[in-house]
Enzyme design. Structure first.
Site, PDB file in Angstrom:
ATOM      1  N   GLU A  94      -6.063   4.104   5.547  1.00 31.67           N
ATOM      2  CA  GLU A  94      -5.367   4.313   4.141  1.00 31.67           C
ATOM      3  C   GLU A  94      -5.469   5.227   3.284  1.00 31.67           C
ATOM      4  OE1 GLU A  94      -5.950  -0.048   2.249  1.00 31.67           O
ATOM      5  OE2 GLU A  94      -7.018   1.527   0.768  1.00 31.67           O
TER       6      GLU A  94
ATOM      7  N   SER B 108     -10.823  -0.212   1.914  1.00 25.88           N
ATOM      8  CA  SER B 108     -10.985  -0.358   3.971  1.00 25.88           C
ATOM      9  C   SER B 108     -10.214   0.789   4.177  1.00 25.88           C
ATOM     10  CB  SER B 108      -9.989  -1.573   3.282  1.00 25.88           C
ATOM     11  OG  SER B 108     -10.501  -2.841   3.115  1.00 25.88           O
TER      12      SER B 108
ATOM     13  N   ARG C 218       0.806  -0.743  -0.006  1.00 26.39           N
ATOM     14  CA  ARG C 218      -0.124   0.102   0.024  1.00 26.39           C
ATOM     15  C   ARG C 218       0.845   1.378   0.186  1.00 26.39           C
ATOM     16  NH1 ARG C 218      -1.938  -2.986  -1.497  1.00 26.39           N
ATOM     17  NH2 ARG C 218      -4.300  -4.013  -0.970  1.00 26.39           N
TER      18      ARG C 218
HETATM   19  C1  LIG Z   1     -15.560   0.228  -2.271  1.00 24.25           C
HETATM   20  C2  LIG Z   1     -14.347   0.458  -2.710  1.00 24.25           C
HETATM   21  C3  LIG Z   1     -13.178  -0.533  -2.670  1.00 24.25           C
HETATM   22  C4  LIG Z   1     -11.780  -1.008  -2.719  1.00 24.25           C
HETATM   23  N1  LIG Z   1     -11.141  -1.731  -2.693  1.00 24.25           N
HETATM   24  C5  LIG Z   1     -10.437  -1.929  -3.276  1.00 24.25           C
HETATM   25  C6  LIG Z   1      -8.796  -2.536  -2.629  1.00 24.25           C
HETATM   26  O1  LIG Z   1      -9.468  -4.092  -3.729  1.00 24.25           O
HETATM   27  N2  LIG Z   1      -7.578  -2.485  -3.166  1.00 24.25           N
HETATM   28  C7  LIG Z   1      -6.716  -0.944  -3.249  1.00 24.25           C
HETATM   29  O2  LIG Z   1      -6.057  -1.372  -3.096  1.00 24.25           O
HETATM   30  N3  LIG Z   1      -7.759  -0.200  -3.022  1.00 24.25           N
HETATM   31  C8  LIG Z   1      -9.178   0.194  -3.387  1.00 24.25           C
HETATM   32  N4  LIG Z   1     -10.247   0.714  -2.695  1.00 24.25           N
HETATM   33  C9  LIG Z   1      -9.585   2.513  -2.679  1.00 24.25           C
HETATM   34  C10 LIG Z   1      -9.138   2.460  -4.088  1.00 24.25           C
HETATM   35  O3  LIG Z   1      -9.990   2.048  -5.388  1.00 24.25           O
HETATM   36  C11 LIG Z   1      -7.959   2.708  -4.492  1.00 24.25           C
HETATM   37  O4  LIG Z   1      -7.121   3.281  -4.133  1.00 24.25           O
HETATM   38  C12 LIG Z   1      -7.288   3.875  -5.853  1.00 24.25           C
HETATM   39  O5  LIG Z   1      -6.608   3.141  -6.962  1.00 24.25           O
HETATM   40  C13 LIG Z   1      -7.352   5.035  -6.041  1.00 24.25           C
HETATM   41  O6  LIG Z   1      -7.626   5.568  -7.362  1.00 24.25           O
HETATM   42  P1  LIG Z   1      -8.826   6.861  -7.836  1.00 24.25           P
HETATM   43  O7  LIG Z   1      -8.022   7.431  -9.176  1.00 24.25           O
HETATM   44  O8  LIG Z   1      -9.622   7.088  -7.456  1.00 24.25           O
HETATM   45  O9  LIG Z   1      -7.424   8.488  -6.592  1.00 24.25           O
HETATM   46  P2  LIG Z   1      -7.803   9.298  -5.618  1.00 24.25           P
HETATM   47  O10 LIG Z   1      -8.830   9.021  -4.702  1.00 24.25           O
HETATM   48  O11 LIG Z   1      -8.278  10.006  -6.149  1.00 24.25           O
HETATM   49  O12 LIG Z   1      -7.234  10.175  -5.072  1.00 24.25           O
HETATM   50  C14 LIG Z   1      -6.283   9.126  -4.200  1.00 24.25           C
HETATM   51  C15 LIG Z   1      -4.599   9.631  -3.980  1.00 24.25           C
HETATM   52  O13 LIG Z   1      -4.030   9.719  -5.137  1.00 24.25           O
HETATM   53  C16 LIG Z   1      -3.501  11.008  -5.889  1.00 24.25           C
HETATM   54  N5  LIG Z   1      -3.791  10.697  -7.574  1.00 24.25           N
HETATM   55  C17 LIG Z   1      -4.633  10.453  -8.484  1.00 24.25           C
HETATM   56  N6  LIG Z   1      -4.959  10.282  -9.295  1.00 24.25           N
HETATM   57  C18 LIG Z   1      -2.886  11.057  -9.087  1.00 24.25           C
HETATM   58  C19 LIG Z   1      -2.045  11.160 -10.720  1.00 24.25           C
HETATM   59  N7  LIG Z   1      -2.931  11.154 -11.939  1.00 24.25           N
HETATM   60  N8  LIG Z   1      -0.958  11.426  -9.845  1.00 24.25           N
HETATM   61  C20 LIG Z   1      -0.891  12.166  -8.967  1.00 24.25           C
HETATM   62  N9  LIG Z   1      -1.420  11.193  -7.312  1.00 24.25           N
HETATM   63  C21 LIG Z   1      -2.107  10.980  -8.486  1.00 24.25           C
HETATM   64  C22 LIG Z   1      -4.285  11.616  -5.218  1.00 24.25           C
HETATM   65  O14 LIG Z   1      -4.027  12.584  -5.278  1.00 24.25           O
HETATM   66  C23 LIG Z   1      -4.861  10.952  -3.622  1.00 24.25           C
HETATM   67  O15 LIG Z   1      -3.654  11.191  -3.326  1.00 24.25           O
HETATM   68  C24 LIG Z   1     -11.625   0.977  -2.378  1.00 24.25           C
HETATM   69  C25 LIG Z   1     -12.356   1.588  -3.012  1.00 24.25           C
HETATM   70  C26 LIG Z   1     -13.580   1.712  -2.882  1.00 24.25           C
HETATM   71  C27 LIG Z   1     -14.188   2.903  -2.549  1.00 24.25           C
END
Ligand SMILES: Cc1cc2nc3c(=O)[nH]c(=O)nc-3n(C[C@H](O)[C@H](O)[C@H](O)COP(=O)(O)OP(=O)(O)OC[C@H]3O[C@@H](n4cnc5c(N)ncnc54)[C@H](O)[C@@H]3O)c2cc1C
Length: 352
Positions: free
Chosen positions: A346, A245, A168
């Site tokens: 997380e 999570s 992570r």
């Molecule tokens: C229902 C649910 C289930 C999930 N299951 C999992 C799982 O099984 N495993 C897991 O690891 N995670 C899980 N997650 C967490 C999440 O989906 C992941 O961490 C996902 O990769 C976040 O991506 P995002 O584009 O939504 O990022 P955001 O939530 O928009 O941002 C998260 C972080 O990443 C940074 N970021 C995003 N895009 C960029 C970019 N292009 N450049 C630089 N920084 C950036 C943001 O600044 C922030 O710091 C889950 C979430 C939910 C709601």
């Protein structure tokens, strides 16, 4: 001449997140190209605004006061494929929806991300916390990440080793937090390889099958299992109004692990744990939460714990970020009191 970038003011952020809490962005823009990303950065610098990079909003808790600077949503699209030696390389725009890419890879019969089906968010979000699930993580398939380096405003390609992936974590959420904007990620997948079925839930699902499950079978199974735990965003399912999570599984030294198992044994309990790097042990955060008085379906006003997943803090409707944080604090405090372990959240906290 390129069209001027559209910057909006006072844009509510809650609808752009899966947890649906928090205030507005003072300024907001979406970049569809690298030049729009650099333009947005120049806009923020020119006005001395702090910059927050938004992906799919699935790993965020936005504060009730919102973000006082510029929120830049990365919307770079495109999935390019090339075959080289034994691998298929997918170069994917950071703004692509992650699960759309997984669906494409599986449809092309390329293995390596099938167990990561159904994770919400963008492709650009996956290297940040080295997304993982059901026995796979993106560190296994990412070969490089194209970034804009805010230190010198140059676009550069970071190889996987430079990203410092671990459980992570990566440099993007630790040592180089805020330094890079991720523009594109390249994954190397293996055509026609067997699907990964190592995780207990998947083994159970396929128990008794006389043929090897295909990548499509695994993708469908993972999405089905995720849906049963409200870990697949399903419209109308209120247990999905979460950031996934909320706590990481603690990674303990042998001494810490032995102290914890002794505490559990004194209560006649056994805590699930798994080997981690360097003779450490990873223990189940869900178990710790559930054995500290917070069972599935726990409610505290407008926030609570998912009825189907002990690690998901959910917004039961119209909750504030302050209420989410209060429940998080309460859980951390109880777990620490009872088990002597500090749970680490997380999601990313924005504007606190
Ligand atoms: C229902 C649910 C289930 C999930 N299951 C999992 C799982 O099984 N495993 C897991 O690891 N995670 C899980 N997650 C967490 C999440 O989906 C992941 O961490 C996902 O990769 C976040 O991506 P995002 O584009 O939504 O990022 P955001 O939530 O928009 O941002 C998260 C972080 O990443 C940074 N970021 C995003 N895009 C960029 C970019 N292009 N450049 C630089 N920084 C950036 C943001 O600044 C922030 O710091 C889950 C979430 C939910 C709601």
């Amino acid at each position: 001449m390129a069209a001027a970038m559209l910057v909006q003011e006072n844009v509510p952020l809650a609808p752009m997140t899966t947890l649906k809490v928090g205030g507005a962005a003072r300024f907001f823009t979406e970049a569809k190209s690298i030049s729009e990303v650099t333009e947005a950065v120049a806009f923020a610098r020119g006005r001395d605004l702090s910059l927050f990079v938004l992906g799919g909003g699935s790993n965020l808790v936005v504060s009730d006061t919102g973000w006082p600077g510029l929120v830049l949503k990365v919307g770079l699209l495109g999935i390019d494929e090339r075959v080289e030696r034994e691998k298929t390389f997918f170069e994917v725009g950071a703004g692509e929806e992650w699960d759309r890419f997984v669906a494409r890879a599986v449809a092309r019969n390329c293995a390596g991300v099938e167990c990561l089906s159904g994770i919400p968010g963008s492709v650009g979000g996956t290297p940040v916390q080295n997304v993982g699930a059901y026995g796979q993580e993106v560190a296994e398939t990412i070969v490089s990440v194209l970034v804009l380096d805010l230190k010198d405003n140059l676009v550069r390609e970071l190889c996987a080793e430079a990203c410092g992936f671990s459980y992570r974590t990566s440099i993007f959420n630790t040592t180089a937090r805020g330094r890079y904007i991720i523009l594109r990620v390249t994954y190397a997948l293996t055509p026609r390889a067997e699907a990964r079925i190592e995780y207990a839930d998947l083994k159970k699902h396929f128990y008794g099958w006389s043929v090897s499950p295909t990548l499509t079978d695994v993708r469908e199974a993972v999405r089905w299992i995720r849906a049963s735990k409200a870990m697949l965003i399903t419209p109308g399912d209120e247990d999905c109004r979460s950031a996934g999570s909320f706590f990481k599984n603690p990674v303990l030294t042998p001494e810490e692990h032995s102290a914890l198992t002794k505490r559990a044994a004194a209560k006649g309990l056994q805590i699930p744990s798994y080997p981690a790097l360097d003779s450490q042990r990873k223990v189940s955060a869900a178990w710790l939460v559930e054995h500290s008085g917070f069972s599935k379906g726990y409610n505290s006003g407008r926030v609570g714990i998912s009825r189907r997943h002990a690690l998901a803090i959910v917004n039961r409707g119209e909750a504030t970020a302050a209420e989410v944080v209060a429940l998080k604090d309460h859980i951390q405090q109880r777990v620490e009191e009872i088990w002597g372990v500090r749970l680490e959240p997380e999601p990313v906290f924005v504007g606190f």
